[in-house]
Write an enzyme that holds these catalytic residues in place. Structure first.
Site, PDB file in Angstrom:
ATOM      1  N   GLU A   1      41.850  47.102  26.616  1.00 30.93           N
ATOM      2  CA  GLU A   1      41.430  45.919  27.380  1.00 30.93           C
ATOM      3  C   GLU A   1      40.276  45.189  26.699  1.00 30.93           C
ATOM      4  O   GLU A   1      40.232  43.958  26.708  1.00 30.93           O
ATOM      5  CB  GLU A   1      41.049  46.308  28.809  1.00 30.93           C
ATOM      6  CG  GLU A   1      42.225  46.638  29.688  1.00 30.93           C
ATOM      7  CD  GLU A   1      43.121  45.442  29.998  1.00 30.93           C
ATOM      8  OE1 GLU A   1      42.706  44.276  29.865  1.00 30.93           O
ATOM      9  OE2 GLU A   1      44.283  45.683  30.397  1.00 30.93           O
TER      10      GLU A   1
ATOM     11  N   GLU B   1      46.599  50.402  57.263  1.00 33.48           N
ATOM     12  CA  GLU B   1      47.220  49.580  56.225  1.00 33.48           C
ATOM     13  C   GLU B   1      46.542  49.950  54.914  1.00 33.48           C
ATOM     14  O   GLU B   1      45.317  49.838  54.792  1.00 33.48           O
ATOM     15  CB  GLU B   1      47.031  48.099  56.543  1.00 33.48           C
ATOM     16  CG  GLU B   1      47.708  47.690  57.837  1.00 33.48           C
ATOM     17  CD  GLU B   1      47.334  46.286  58.295  1.00 33.48           C
ATOM     18  OE1 GLU B   1      46.437  45.660  57.695  1.00 33.48           O
ATOM     19  OE2 GLU B   1      47.941  45.830  59.275  1.00 33.48           O
TER      20      GLU B   1
ATOM     21  N   GLU C   1      47.449  35.396  31.440  1.00 31.90           N
ATOM     22  CA  GLU C   1      46.007  35.622  31.519  1.00 31.90           C
ATOM     23  C   GLU C   1      45.292  34.625  30.609  1.00 31.90           C
ATOM     24  O   GLU C   1      45.633  34.478  29.437  1.00 31.90           O
ATOM     25  CB  GLU C   1      45.724  37.069  31.067  1.00 31.90           C
ATOM     26  CG  GLU C   1      44.362  37.577  31.369  1.00 31.90           C
ATOM     27  CD  GLU C   1      44.241  39.070  31.064  1.00 31.90           C
ATOM     28  OE1 GLU C   1      43.439  39.707  31.738  1.00 31.90           O
ATOM     29  OE2 GLU C   1      44.935  39.594  30.168  1.00 31.90           O
TER      30      GLU C   1
ATOM     31  N   GLU D   1      40.993  41.308  25.813  1.00 33.60           N
ATOM     32  CA  GLU D   1      40.256  40.256  26.507  1.00 33.60           C
ATOM     33  C   GLU D   1      39.158  39.617  25.672  1.00 33.60           C
ATOM     34  O   GLU D   1      38.785  38.478  25.927  1.00 33.60           O
ATOM     35  CB  GLU D   1      39.658  40.795  27.819  1.00 33.60           C
ATOM     36  CG  GLU D   1      40.727  41.095  28.843  1.00 33.60           C
ATOM     37  CD  GLU D   1      40.176  41.247  30.252  1.00 33.60           C
ATOM     38  OE1 GLU D   1      38.957  41.087  30.480  1.00 33.60           O
ATOM     39  OE2 GLU D   1      40.994  41.525  31.148  1.00 33.60           O
TER      40      GLU D   1
ATOM     41  N   PRO E   1      37.393  51.452  49.633  1.00 31.82           N
ATOM     42  CA  PRO E   1      38.053  52.635  50.184  1.00 31.82           C
ATOM     43  C   PRO E   1      38.489  52.517  51.639  1.00 31.82           C
ATOM     44  O   PRO E   1      39.238  53.368  52.115  1.00 31.82           O
ATOM     45  CB  PRO E   1      37.010  53.743  50.007  1.00 31.82           C
ATOM     46  CG  PRO E   1      35.710  53.032  49.914  1.00 31.82           C
ATOM     47  CD  PRO E   1      36.001  51.713  49.275  1.00 31.82           C
TER      48      PRO E   1
ATOM     49  N   ARG F   1      40.140  33.156  39.422  1.00 30.70           N
ATOM     50  CA  ARG F   1      40.660  34.173  40.335  1.00 30.70           C
ATOM     51  C   ARG F   1      41.321  33.484  41.514  1.00 30.70           C
ATOM     52  O   ARG F   1      40.648  32.918  42.375  1.00 30.70           O
ATOM     53  CB  ARG F   1      39.540  35.105  40.800  1.00 30.70           C
ATOM     54  CG  ARG F   1      38.967  35.961  39.679  1.00 30.70           C
ATOM     55  CD  ARG F   1      40.039  36.806  39.066  1.00 30.70           C
ATOM     56  NE  ARG F   1      39.492  37.850  38.194  1.00 30.70           N
ATOM     57  CZ  ARG F   1      40.231  38.711  37.558  1.00 30.70           C
ATOM     58  NH1 ARG F   1      41.558  38.666  37.674  1.00 30.70           N
ATOM     59  NH2 ARG F   1      39.691  39.626  36.802  1.00 30.70           N
TER      60      ARG F   1
END
Length: 184
Positions: free
Chosen positions: A92, A38, A142, A96, A114, A64
Site C-alpha cells: 500500500e 447489525e 483510486e 499510494e 467495535p 471520501r
C-alpha cells in the site's frame, strides 16, 4: 462465557460487497433476553506512518464519498485474503505514494468501530523511504494527491478538519507524543 458475553442465536446475511458484508445477528443478552446486532464484517486493513529523512510525514489527499469531502490521510489499504499485514503495508505504501522503505515496524493494531464493525487496522511506521522508478500503481478507481507535511503542518490540518479520520489523527498524535517525550 464472561458475564457480559452475548451468545449468537442466529445470523442473517444481508449484503456481501467488494469490501464489506453486513449481517444481522440475533443474540442472547447476559440477562437472558434477546436483541439484534447489525454487524459489518471487514477483512482488516493497514495504515502507514511514512517518515521522510527530513522528518516529514507522507500523506495522501483523497475524496471520501461517504463524507462527500476530501480528507488528508496517512496511506492505508485493505488486506487481501490471506495477506500478512506487513506485506500489505509495504504494498500500500508503494501503490499510494510511490515510495519503498528500508524499514517497516509494526506500531499497534486497533478496531475502528467495535460497536458495529470488526475492522482491525494494523499501524506501521515506515522509514528509509526511497521513491521507486517503476512503482506499483493505484487501483483503477483510486485517485490521490501526494503531500508531505511537517508535524506542525499535520496538527494544523487536524485543527482545520482536513485530517479528520481516526487512523490519521491517531498517527499524528503518536508523532506529537513521541516528539514531546524526546524533549524531556
Amino acid at each position: 462465557m464472561s458475564s457480559l458475553e452475548e451468545k449468537t442465536l442466529s445470523t442473517e446475511q444481508i449484503f456481501t460487497g467488494k469490501i464489506i458484508s453486513l449481517q444481522v445477528d440475533e443474540v442472547e443478552l447476559p440477562n437472558g433476553k434477546t436483541s439484534k446486532r447489525e454487524i459489518i464484517k471487514h477483512p482488516g486493513a493497514v495504515a502507514i506512518i511514512a517518515l521522510t529523512d527530513d522528518k516529514k510525514v507522507v500523506m495522501v489527499e483523497q475524496y471520501r464519498k461517504a463524507l462527500e469531502r476530501t480528507l488528508v490521510e496517512i496511506p492505508a489499504g485493505k488486506l487481501e485474503k490471506g495477506e500478512k499485514p506487513e506485506v500489505c503495508a509495504v504494498r500500500e505504501l508503494e501503490e499510494e505514494t510511490g515510495y519503498e522503505c528500508e524499514k517497516i515496524d509494526w506500531l499497534t493494531s486497533f478496531y475502528t468501530s467495535p460497536g458495529f464493525a470488526d475492522e482491525l487496522v494494523h499501524l506501521y511506521v515506515a522509514t528509509g523511504l526511497n521513491k521507486k522508478v517503476n512503482a506499483a500503481e493505484l487501483d483503477e478507481d483510486e485517485f490521490v494527491n501526494l503531500i508531505e507535511v511537517t508535524l506542525e503542518e499535520a496538527l494544523e490540518l487536524m485543527k482545520n478538519q482536513k485530517i479528520y479520520d481516526a487512523k490519521t489523527a491517531f498517527a499524528v498524535q503518536y508523532l506529537q507524543l513521541k516528539e514531546a517525550l524526546k524533549t524531556k
